[in-house]
Design an enzyme around this catalytic site. Structure first.
Site, short mmCIF file in Angstrom:
data_model
loop_
_atom_site.label_atom_id
_atom_site.label_comp_id
_atom_site.label_asym_id
_atom_site.label_seq_id
_atom_site.Cartn_x
_atom_site.Cartn_y
_atom_site.Cartn_z
N GLY A 10 0.83 -1.22 0.00
CA GLY A 10 0.00 0.00 0.00
C GLY A 10 0.86 1.25 0.00
O GLY A 10 0.49 2.28 0.58
N GLY A 13 0.02 5.23 -0.92
CA GLY A 13 -0.99 5.97 -0.17
C GLY A 13 -0.41 7.11 0.66
O GLY A 13 0.77 7.46 0.55
N GLN A 14 -1.28 7.67 1.51
CA GLN A 14 -0.90 8.85 2.30
C GLN A 14 0.31 8.56 3.19
O GLN A 14 1.24 9.36 3.26
CB GLN A 14 -2.10 9.29 3.17
N ASP A 36 2.15 -1.71 -4.44
CA ASP A 36 0.77 -1.22 -4.33
C ASP A 36 -0.05 -1.88 -5.43
O ASP A 36 0.53 -2.37 -6.42
CB ASP A 36 0.73 0.31 -4.49
N ILE A 37 -1.36 -1.87 -5.29
CA ILE A 37 -2.23 -2.39 -6.35
C ILE A 37 -2.25 -1.41 -7.53
O ILE A 37 -2.54 -1.80 -8.65
CB ILE A 37 -3.65 -2.64 -5.79
N ARG A 38 -1.92 -0.14 -7.23
CA ARG A 38 -1.86 0.88 -8.29
C ARG A 38 -0.42 1.06 -8.75
O ARG A 38 0.51 1.01 -7.94
CB ARG A 38 -2.37 2.23 -7.78
N ASP A 50 -1.35 -6.86 -5.51
CA ASP A 50 -2.67 -6.88 -4.87
C ASP A 50 -2.50 -7.77 -3.64
O ASP A 50 -2.23 -8.97 -3.78
CB ASP A 50 -3.72 -7.45 -5.84
N TYR A 140 -14.64 -0.90 9.34
CA TYR A 140 -13.20 -0.64 9.38
C TYR A 140 -12.63 -0.95 10.78
O TYR A 140 -11.62 -1.65 10.91
CB TYR A 140 -12.96 0.83 9.01
N LYS A 144 -9.90 -3.76 11.94
CA LYS A 144 -8.64 -3.44 12.63
C LYS A 144 -8.53 -4.18 13.97
O LYS A 144 -7.47 -4.67 14.34
CB LYS A 144 -8.51 -1.93 12.84
P1 NAD Z 1 -4.37 5.23 1.76
O1 NAD Z 1 -5.77 4.91 1.39
O2 NAD Z 1 -3.85 6.59 1.48
O3 NAD Z 1 -3.39 4.18 1.09
C1 NAD Z 1 -3.68 2.81 1.03
C2 NAD Z 1 -2.99 2.24 -0.17
O4 NAD Z 1 -3.35 0.87 -0.26
C3 NAD Z 1 -3.41 2.91 -1.49
O5 NAD Z 1 -2.27 3.37 -2.19
C4 NAD Z 1 -4.14 1.82 -2.25
O6 NAD Z 1 -3.90 1.85 -3.65
C5 NAD Z 1 -3.52 0.57 -1.63
N1 NAD Z 1 -4.39 -0.60 -1.78
C6 NAD Z 1 -5.74 -0.67 -1.72
N2 NAD Z 1 -6.15 -1.91 -1.94
C7 NAD Z 1 -5.03 -2.67 -2.13
C8 NAD Z 1 -4.81 -4.04 -2.39
N3 NAD Z 1 -5.82 -4.90 -2.53
N4 NAD Z 1 -3.53 -4.46 -2.50
C9 NAD Z 1 -2.50 -3.60 -2.39
N5 NAD Z 1 -2.65 -2.28 -2.16
C10 NAD Z 1 -3.92 -1.83 -2.03
O7 NAD Z 1 -4.22 4.88 3.30
P2 NAD Z 1 -3.13 5.42 4.34
O8 NAD Z 1 -3.71 6.59 5.00
O9 NAD Z 1 -1.80 5.51 3.71
O10 NAD Z 1 -3.19 4.22 5.40
C11 NAD Z 1 -2.25 3.17 5.41
C12 NAD Z 1 -2.58 2.24 6.55
O11 NAD Z 1 -2.61 2.96 7.78
C13 NAD Z 1 -3.96 1.57 6.43
O12 NAD Z 1 -3.85 0.25 6.91
C14 NAD Z 1 -4.84 2.38 7.33
O13 NAD Z 1 -5.92 1.64 7.82
C15 NAD Z 1 -3.86 2.77 8.43
N6 NAD Z 1 -4.28 3.98 9.13
C16 NAD Z 1 -4.27 5.18 8.49
C17 NAD Z 1 -4.69 6.33 9.18
C18 NAD Z 1 -4.70 7.69 8.52
O14 NAD Z 1 -5.21 8.64 9.12
N7 NAD Z 1 -4.14 7.85 7.33
C19 NAD Z 1 -5.09 6.22 10.52
C20 NAD Z 1 -5.12 4.96 11.11
C21 NAD Z 1 -4.69 3.85 10.42
N1 SER Z 2 -7.89 8.15 9.60
C1 SER Z 2 -8.49 6.86 9.59
C2 SER Z 2 -9.86 6.92 9.04
O1 SER Z 2 -10.50 7.93 9.24
C3 SER Z 2 -8.51 6.32 10.99
O2 SER Z 2 -8.04 5.03 10.96
O3 SER Z 2 -10.31 5.96 8.48
#
Ligand code: NAD
Ligand code: SER
Length: 313
Positions: A10, A13-14, A36-38, A50, A140, A144
């Site tokens: 992943g 992502g962010q 990443d899947i993308r 994926d 969600y 988790k």
């Molecule tokens: P995001 O949505 O920005 O990035 C997730 C990435 O996963 C994306 O680039 C997407 O293309 C990829 N993805 C989706 N489906 C996929 C698949 N089947 N196989 C491979 N890749 C796939 O999310 P993020 O904010 O970067 O979060 C990353 C992790 O941190 C997640 O597990 C999320 O639950 C956790 N998290 C994030 C936050 C937050 O505020 N950003 C808070 C708590 C937990």
């Molecule tokens: N920032 C995340 C969400 O809102 C919390 O895990 O989904």
């Protein structure tokens, strides 16, 4: 130089887009594989993956002799609520594939991000403790919490070293947030800079735990580099930095952009936010591996507004 080879799932992502850079700085450019899947056309050390495809994961680990995994791939809370079956598949099957491959390939350490979403209506709302009632009502949060259980099970029964934090809402300017309930706190800064106004999908007094991305990245790597025998939590550490409402982040922005304005149109994410804590107690993380945040709301606001680049302006 280290002999570790790290796989990040992943990674587009962010969090991943910043974590990969930080890991490469610490462990060497060639030793961190983003996936990443993308597609990602700009990264030469990148694999399409994926995470629901366990065989492809196995091939990538074997081919690259991976020693550590940061497993970020998941659907976030808003997107999950719209498609619970897909969320369960990606968040659960994905984690299970990582755990099974961890055992099979003797992966030394795994990072799995959990979330404040594991808490629910019957968890204490203020300074939510490390150990308390967890009764999530979002799909969600349910995924988790189940993930934390899997991490604990593998650590206890299969002698793995899965480490995890319950991130609060994360705020950053490099890559926009990807479908979460806390995304308003990212979008608001982009809209403030581009249009000087923002329509918020949460009510003005909705307090949620939040954190600026540099703190999150530092905390993640600090946890992964901590000595195993100091870590008393076998599933996931509470992590915290600040807590604020949309009204307060608006006031913080107005210190720099006085004519910024906000209005409110709450949607389905309000119910998710209402079920989550307002603030988090991270004292166990502080005691075990010296967790300490560096950014508060105004310091973050200043940095966000300085660094956001609005394209096509
Ligand atoms: P995001 O949505 O920005 O990035 C997730 C990435 O996963 C994306 O680039 C997407 O293309 C990829 N993805 C989706 N489906 C996929 C698949 N089947 N196989 C491979 N890749 C796939 O999310 P993020 O904010 O970067 O979060 C990353 C992790 O941190 C997640 O597990 C999320 O639950 C956790 N998290 C994030 C936050 C937050 O505020 N950003 C808070 C708590 C937990
Ligand atoms: N920032 C995340 C969400 O809102 C919390 O895990 O989904």
């Amino acid at each position: 130089m280290t002999s570790e080879t790290i796989l990040v799932t992943g990674a587009n992502g962010q969090i991943g887009s910043e974590l990969v850079l930080a890991l490469r700085k610490n462990y060497g450019e060639d030793n961190v594989i983003a996936s990443d899947i993308r597609e990602n056309d700009t990264d030469s050390r990148f694999e399409i993956l994926d995470i629901t495809d366990g065989n492809k994961l196995h091939e990538i680990i074997q081919k690259n002799k991976v020693t550590q995994i940061y497993h970020l791939a998941a659907l976030l809370s808003g997107t999950s609520e719209k498609n619970p079956a897909l969320a369960w598949k990606i968040n659960m099957e994905g984690l299970f594939n990582v755990l099974e491959n961890t055992v099979q390939h003797n992966i030394s350490k795994v990072f799995f991000p959990s979330s404040i979403a594991v808490f629910g209506p019957n968890s204490p709302k203020i300074n939510t403790p490390q150990f308390c009632n967890t009764d999530p009502t979002s799909i969600y949060g349910i995924s988790k919490l189940a993930g934390e259980g899997w991490a604990r099970y593998y650590n206890l029964k299969k002698n793995t070293d899965i480490r995890s934090v319950r991130y609060p809402g994360l705020i950053s300017y490099k890559t926009k947030a990807g479908g979460g309930t806390t995304d308003y706190a990212v979008d608001i800064y982009f809209e403030a800079k581009e249009n000087k106004k923002y329509t918020c999908f949460l009510e003005e007094n909705t307090y949620l735990p939040m954190m600026y991305m540099p703190d999150a990245i530092r905390g993640t790597i600090d946890l992964m580099e901590a000595s195993k025998n100091t870590l008393t939590v076998k599933d996931s550490y509470n992590l915290s930095a600040m807590s604020f409402s949309p009204k307060e982040v608006c006031a913080s922005i107005q210190k720099i952009i006085p004519d910024f304005s906000i209005d409110y149109q709450p949607d389905f994410r309000q119910a998710i936010a209402n079920s989550w804590p307002q603030s988090i107690d991270a004292s166990v993380a502080s005691a075990d591996w010296n967790w300490k945040p560096q950014f508060d709301l105004d310091k973050m606001t200043e940095d966000m507004l300085k660094n956001i680049v609005i394209e096509n302006v």
